[in-house]
Design a protein around this motif. Sequence first.
Motif, PDB file in Angstrom:
ATOM      1  N   GLN A  55       3.193   5.910  -2.973  1.00 24.73           N
ATOM      2  CA  GLN A  55       4.353   6.603  -3.493  1.00 24.73           C
ATOM      3  C   GLN A  55       4.277   6.762  -5.031  1.00 24.73           C
ATOM      4  OE1 GLN A  55       7.638   4.270  -2.084  1.00 24.73           O
ATOM      5  NE2 GLN A  55       7.688   5.280  -0.070  1.00 24.73           N
ATOM      6  N   LYS A  56       3.778   5.696  -5.701  1.00 25.84           N
ATOM      7  CA  LYS A  56       3.608   5.779  -7.150  1.00 25.84           C
ATOM      8  C   LYS A  56       2.569   6.827  -7.515  1.00 25.84           C
ATOM      9  CE  LYS A  56       4.985   1.026  -8.187  1.00 25.84           C
ATOM     10  NZ  LYS A  56       4.532  -0.296  -8.711  1.00 25.84           N
ATOM     11  N   ARG A  91       0.825  -1.203   0.000  1.00 23.81           N
ATOM     12  CA  ARG A  91       0.000   0.000   0.000  1.00 23.81           C
ATOM     13  C   ARG A  91       0.860   1.255   0.000  1.00 23.81           C
ATOM     14  NH1 ARG A  91      -4.230   2.483  -1.903  1.00 23.81           N
ATOM     15  NH2 ARG A  91      -5.072   4.076  -0.474  1.00 23.81           N
ATOM     16  N   LEU A  92       1.969   1.229   0.731  1.00 21.28           N
ATOM     17  CA  LEU A  92       2.882   2.372   0.768  1.00 21.28           C
ATOM     18  C   LEU A  92       3.516   2.609  -0.591  1.00 21.28           C
ATOM     19  CD1 LEU A  92       4.279   4.530   2.465  1.00 21.28           C
ATOM     20  CD2 LEU A  92       6.026   2.853   3.051  1.00 21.28           C
TER      21      LEU A  92
END
Length: 201
Positions: free
Chosen positions: A196-197, A191-192
């Motif tokens: 970030q994407k 999920r992080l």
Amino acid sequence: MIAFVFSTKGVSLAWRSLFVVGASIAFFFIYQDVLSLVGIDENEFITQGLDLTHRATELTKASSGVDITSYSLPFQVFTFIYRPLFIDAGGLLGLIVSFENVFYLFLTLKMLTRLSGIRFLWGGNFLSKSALLSFITISIALAQVSGNLGLAMRQKSQVMILFLFVIISFLDAEKMKLYQASVIKRARRARLLELQKEALT
């Protein structure tokens, strides 16, 4: 029955109540048969209790082992479950059995010295509680009846499967906790990365 009634995991109050009623009715009908099968007179059982001294004394006449009838009850149970150890192994067979007993002792200490192990014994499901209570009660009874260490070694093999079931259930629960924690960790990491994407785009 005790484990089933006092379990709070996966057993509703209605099922527990129904089980108590059914077990009580069944015990009422088989009570006399059980006493007859064991060879205990009902009046003597009620007035004097279940005295295992005579049977234990008779079993001490066997030629193998060490007389344990003079031991205290806790030491009788310890002897039944964990002895012989290397320091009191009498011969090759005792030495071989000592490896097994050290393994049992290691597993017991591993569970009892960890807070998660105590919590598992207290809050486990009814299957693990049933196995634990059965193992404890049968061990106490057989420890008093065995009479000597040689007979205890032979009788112990019949009940240690209950002990191993509790240990395996505990280890399985610990592995499941680690697996669930790793799944949650991977999900958070994924999920992080997605966030970030999205932030980069």
